[in-house]
Write a protein that holds these residues in place. Sequence first.
Motif, PDB file in Angstrom:
ATOM      1  N   LEU A 137       0.805  -1.224   0.000  1.00  0.00           N
ATOM      2  CA  LEU A 137       0.000   0.000   0.000  1.00  0.00           C
ATOM      3  C   LEU A 137       0.839   1.275   0.000  1.00  0.00           C
ATOM      4  CD1 LEU A 137      -2.769  -0.992   2.595  1.00  0.00           C
ATOM      5  CD2 LEU A 137      -2.888  -1.087   0.101  1.00  0.00           C
ATOM      6  N   VAL A 138       2.097   1.190   0.416  1.00  0.00           N
ATOM      7  CA  VAL A 138       2.920   2.386   0.553  1.00  0.00           C
ATOM      8  C   VAL A 138       3.669   2.739  -0.729  1.00  0.00           C
ATOM      9  CG1 VAL A 138       4.973   3.311   1.715  1.00  0.00           C
ATOM     10  CG2 VAL A 138       3.182   2.217   3.046  1.00  0.00           C
ATOM     11  N   TRP A 139       4.100   1.717  -1.495  1.00  0.00           N
ATOM     12  CA  TRP A 139       5.031   1.999  -2.594  1.00  0.00           C
ATOM     13  C   TRP A 139       4.517   2.991  -3.633  1.00  0.00           C
ATOM     14  CZ3 TRP A 139       3.823   1.089  -7.646  1.00  0.00           C
ATOM     15  CH2 TRP A 139       2.833   0.152  -7.926  1.00  0.00           C
ATOM     16  N   PRO A 140       3.212   3.065  -3.945  1.00  0.00           N
ATOM     17  CA  PRO A 140       2.801   4.045  -4.972  1.00  0.00           C
ATOM     18  C   PRO A 140       3.096   5.490  -4.578  1.00  0.00           C
ATOM     19  CG  PRO A 140       1.070   2.428  -4.614  1.00  0.00           C
ATOM     20  CD  PRO A 140       2.068   2.242  -3.523  1.00  0.00           C
ATOM     21  N   GLY A 141       2.942   5.802  -3.284  1.00  0.00           N
ATOM     22  CA  GLY A 141       3.221   7.155  -2.837  1.00  0.00           C
ATOM     23  C   GLY A 141       4.694   7.502  -2.923  1.00  0.00           C
ATOM     24  N   ILE A 143       6.798   5.994  -5.317  1.00  0.00           N
ATOM     25  CA  ILE A 143       7.243   5.884  -6.705  1.00  0.00           C
ATOM     26  C   ILE A 143       6.802   7.070  -7.543  1.00  0.00           C
ATOM     27  CG2 ILE A 143       6.948   4.536  -8.821  1.00  0.00           C
ATOM     28  CD1 ILE A 143       6.877   2.043  -7.083  1.00  0.00           C
ATOM     29  N   SER A 144       5.550   7.478  -7.390  1.00  0.00           N
ATOM     30  CA  SER A 144       5.005   8.482  -8.307  1.00  0.00           C
ATOM     31  C   SER A 144       5.774   9.806  -8.303  1.00  0.00           C
ATOM     32  CB  SER A 144       3.514   8.708  -8.019  1.00  0.00           C
ATOM     33  OG  SER A 144       3.275   8.915  -6.661  1.00  0.00           O
ATOM     34  N   PRO A 145       6.195  10.363  -7.137  1.00  0.00           N
ATOM     35  CA  PRO A 145       6.976  11.605  -7.219  1.00  0.00           C
ATOM     36  C   PRO A 145       8.318  11.419  -7.914  1.00  0.00           C
ATOM     37  CG  PRO A 145       6.126  11.258  -4.990  1.00  0.00           C
ATOM     38  CD  PRO A 145       5.933   9.985  -5.735  1.00  0.00           C
ATOM     39  N   GLY A 300      16.020  11.252 -15.473  1.00  0.00           N
ATOM     40  CA  GLY A 300      16.617   9.913 -15.415  1.00  0.00           C
ATOM     41  C   GLY A 300      17.387   9.676 -14.139  1.00  0.00           C
ATOM     42  N   ILE A 301      18.109  10.710 -13.642  1.00  0.00           N
ATOM     43  CA  ILE A 301      18.851  10.550 -12.391  1.00  0.00           C
ATOM     44  C   ILE A 301      17.893  10.472 -11.200  1.00  0.00           C
ATOM     45  CG2 ILE A 301      20.517  11.634 -10.846  1.00  0.00           C
ATOM     46  CD1 ILE A 301      21.735  10.390 -13.337  1.00  0.00           C
ATOM     47  N   VAL A 302      16.865  11.307 -11.213  1.00  0.00           N
ATOM     48  CA  VAL A 302      15.873  11.262 -10.135  1.00  0.00           C
ATOM     49  C   VAL A 302      15.174   9.904 -10.113  1.00  0.00           C
ATOM     50  CG1 VAL A 302      13.703  12.270  -9.294  1.00  0.00           C
ATOM     51  CG2 VAL A 302      15.532  13.755 -10.101  1.00  0.00           C
ATOM     52  N   LEU A 303      15.115   9.256 -11.266  1.00  0.00           N
ATOM     53  CA  LEU A 303      14.480   7.939 -11.356  1.00  0.00           C
ATOM     54  C   LEU A 303      15.196   6.905 -10.483  1.00  0.00           C
ATOM     55  CD1 LEU A 303      12.088   6.667 -12.914  1.00  0.00           C
ATOM     56  CD2 LEU A 303      13.741   5.862 -14.605  1.00  0.00           C
ATOM     57  N   PHE A 304      16.465   7.155 -10.152  1.00  0.00           N
ATOM     58  CA  PHE A 304      17.181   6.204  -9.289  1.00  0.00           C
ATOM     59  C   PHE A 304      16.575   6.153  -7.883  1.00  0.00           C
ATOM     60  CE2 PHE A 304      20.309   6.168 -12.605  1.00  0.00           C
ATOM     61  CZ  PHE A 304      20.916   4.918 -12.486  1.00  0.00           C
ATOM     62  N   ILE A 305      15.853   7.202  -7.493  1.00  0.00           N
ATOM     63  CA  ILE A 305      15.098   7.126  -6.238  1.00  0.00           C
ATOM     64  C   ILE A 305      14.087   5.995  -6.322  1.00  0.00           C
ATOM     65  CG2 ILE A 305      13.477   8.351  -4.734  1.00  0.00           C
ATOM     66  CD1 ILE A 305      14.791  10.948  -5.521  1.00  0.00           C
ATOM     67  N   PHE A 306      13.406   5.919  -7.453  1.00  0.00           N
ATOM     68  CA  PHE A 306      12.440   4.840  -7.696  1.00  0.00           C
ATOM     69  C   PHE A 306      13.140   3.477  -7.667  1.00  0.00           C
ATOM     70  CE2 PHE A 306      11.177   2.174 -11.381  1.00  0.00           C
ATOM     71  CZ  PHE A 306      10.032   1.615 -10.864  1.00  0.00           C
ATOM     72  N   VAL A 307      14.331   3.388  -8.249  1.00  0.00           N
ATOM     73  CA  VAL A 307      15.073   2.121  -8.242  1.00  0.00           C
ATOM     74  C   VAL A 307      15.382   1.705  -6.803  1.00  0.00           C
ATOM     75  CG1 VAL A 307      17.209   0.976  -8.972  1.00  0.00           C
ATOM     76  CG2 VAL A 307      16.061   2.570 -10.524  1.00  0.00           C
ATOM     77  N   GLY A 308      15.782   2.674  -5.982  1.00  0.00           N
ATOM     78  CA  GLY A 308      16.041   2.363  -4.576  1.00  0.00           C
ATOM     79  C   GLY A 308      14.794   1.905  -3.847  1.00  0.00           C
ATOM     80  N   ASN A 309      13.658   2.542  -4.147  1.00  0.00           N
ATOM     81  CA  ASN A 309      12.396   2.126  -3.533  1.00  0.00           C
ATOM     82  C   ASN A 309      12.089   0.668  -3.816  1.00  0.00           C
ATOM     83  OD1 ASN A 309      11.897   4.725  -2.575  1.00  0.00           O
ATOM     84  ND2 ASN A 309      10.704   5.323  -4.353  1.00  0.00           N
ATOM     85  N   ILE A 310      12.252   0.290  -5.074  1.00  0.00           N
ATOM     86  CA  ILE A 310      11.922  -1.082  -5.489  1.00  0.00           C
ATOM     87  C   ILE A 310      12.961  -2.070  -4.973  1.00  0.00           C
ATOM     88  CG2 ILE A 310      11.633  -2.591  -7.487  1.00  0.00           C
ATOM     89  CD1 ILE A 310       9.297  -0.706  -6.994  1.00  0.00           C
ATOM     90  N   ALA A 365      16.229   4.659   1.793  1.00  0.00           N
ATOM     91  CA  ALA A 365      15.861   5.210   3.094  1.00  0.00           C
ATOM     92  C   ALA A 365      14.395   5.587   3.131  1.00  0.00           C
ATOM     93  CB  ALA A 365      16.735   6.438   3.396  1.00  0.00           C
ATOM     94  N   ARG A 366      13.893   6.212   2.064  1.00  0.00           N
ATOM     95  CA  ARG A 366      12.487   6.621   2.004  1.00  0.00           C
ATOM     96  C   ARG A 366      11.564   5.430   2.124  1.00  0.00           C
ATOM     97  NH1 ARG A 366      11.461  10.869  -2.175  1.00  0.00           N
ATOM     98  NH2 ARG A 366      10.320   9.238  -3.259  1.00  0.00           N
ATOM     99  N   SER A 367      11.832   4.405   1.332  1.00  0.00           N
ATOM    100  CA  SER A 367      10.952   3.235   1.297  1.00  0.00           C
ATOM    101  C   SER A 367      10.916   2.518   2.639  1.00  0.00           C
ATOM    102  CB  SER A 367      11.424   2.277   0.200  1.00  0.00           C
ATOM    103  OG  SER A 367      10.603   1.135   0.129  1.00  0.00           O
ATOM    104  N   THR A 368      12.085   2.328   3.237  1.00  0.00           N
ATOM    105  CA  THR A 368      12.157   1.607   4.512  1.00  0.00           C
ATOM    106  C   THR A 368      11.449   2.373   5.627  1.00  0.00           C
ATOM    107  OG1 THR A 368      14.306   0.727   3.808  1.00  0.00           O
ATOM    108  CG2 THR A 368      13.719   0.484   6.129  1.00  0.00           C
ATOM    109  N   ALA A 369      11.706   3.684   5.702  1.00  0.00           N
ATOM    110  CA  ALA A 369      11.123   4.478   6.783  1.00  0.00           C
ATOM    111  C   ALA A 369       9.609   4.557   6.668  1.00  0.00           C
ATOM    112  CB  ALA A 369      11.726   5.882   6.778  1.00  0.00           C
ATOM    113  N   LEU A 370       9.094   4.854   5.492  1.00  0.00           N
ATOM    114  CA  LEU A 370       7.648   5.049   5.357  1.00  0.00           C
ATOM    115  C   LEU A 370       6.881   3.736   5.432  1.00  0.00           C
ATOM    116  CD1 LEU A 370       7.526   7.933   2.749  1.00  0.00           C
ATOM    117  CD2 LEU A 370       7.096   8.020   5.202  1.00  0.00           C
TER     118      LEU A 370
END
Length: 504
Positions: A137-141, A143-145, A300-310, A365-370
């Motif tokens: 339930l958390v990952w969409p919030g 990934i989308s930004p 493309g560089i900001v997209l690496f945040i998404f890679v870290g989330n996944i 860090a974002r994915s784990t904390a939230l």
Amino acid sequence: MINPKLRNMALLVAGCYFMENLDSTIVTTAVPAMSRAFAVSSSAIGLVITSYMVTLAVLIPLSGWLAEYFGTRRVFLAAIAVFTLASLGCALSTSLPGLVAMRVLQGAGGAMMVPVGRVVVLQHTEKKDLMKIMSYLVWPGLISPAIAPLLGGLIVTHGSWKWLFLINLPLGAAGFAAAWKLIRIPPDSSAPKLDGTGVVLMGVGVGGLTYAAHMLADSSASWSSGLMMSAVSLLFTAAAILHLCRAAHPIVNLRVLKIRTFRTAQLSSSLYWIMVGSAPFLMTLLFQNIFGWSPTLAGGIVLFIFVGNIAIKPATTPLLNRFGFRNVLIASTLLGAITMLLSGIITAATPIALIALLALVSGIARSTALTGFSTIAYSDVPPEQVRHANAFASTSQNLAAAFGIAAATIALRAGEPLSRFFFGSVSKAGAYSIAFFLLAVMATLAAVGAARLQPGAGNALRRLQPQTAQASENKLLRQRCAPYICVFHLTVQPNAGANLPFTK
């Protein structure tokens, strides 16, 4: 093993959340194209974004009562249909007023869609499965930004802004079909009378705060108007809180905040959500305005945040099981603060690989904390209070998301005079450094909140290893028996008590 139907319901709600949240961020990339299409200023196009966010804020608290009164299945299906058809209406709009009207309708669908679906999932989730379900339930919030700048840029560059809304049509149709099959919950005839006063006060207060956030984020608007709007909205919000504390059947029962884990998680996660919403926006501006990168490279560089989330998702649950919620939350929020500090000192000369690695770690860090905050928030909430807890959590999260961009903009504005104080001269690069440092402070405050959790908070949700479980049980037993051991020593051996830690 999680029930397959429950898992599919969670994935359905996650898909709806992704669709709703993407629409609140991706439109920003098309502001120039829309302003040309409608022959209006870019600031006027801001209404397209603001109307959507304000509608979400106003109607989210009402969603739980509507689901109880009309039935979860009816409301959820209607919400998906309204959101999807409104998306089509947005794409077909030929004037700015028509587009704004469709965005309001789209926001109404989104306000009913995600909170109602989340309540369905949470009410049918056992404590032992809550961590896994919340990770869905958390990952969409998250990934989308991260993907919105790149995805929106590609759509606008190679197509039309209308496709920003048309992509919702197949997603909405698939979601409607899945909801029709999965959700079979009858209406609840015991729904309380609607708290009209609470709806109005909360709508004006929370909606006003959301609009004030966008006014503060708009560089063409004056500070005074945004601050005035904030002050008036806070007065209505305060009146709403007083009413909700006294009402017999409030639209949102604030008594759920008496639950310590829920209260702490909401406060800390709200601070962290603001940082999460601000960072991709600030990074994109930094890369384009200061480093001189193209929008595609920046996205493309900001997209690496998404890679870290996944990438961290498979390890999040094992980490929480192994080290506990409190330890993982402290570590991940502090790691998020460190990534913000480092983001404030990188330059155009920094190797792109290192910047991409920084974005990757930020995503981890974002994915784990939230995920941790969102899960532990419901660890002690009884089933009868899930609806109110969800309404409060959804409202606070929506407000935090709205204030994310505003916080980034305010930090940039404040960064210019502060850069003179810290660096001796005013520079745009210095303003970004100060802005990232301020976000680091916000993440650190979230870490302080995590540190206030009890060491064993959330243990009921963890699947402890036998050794860990036995160690926790032994520790608890020692804590409970300590006073009796102290009394025994002082009674049987009076002089021995002088060296005991309990008597010092």
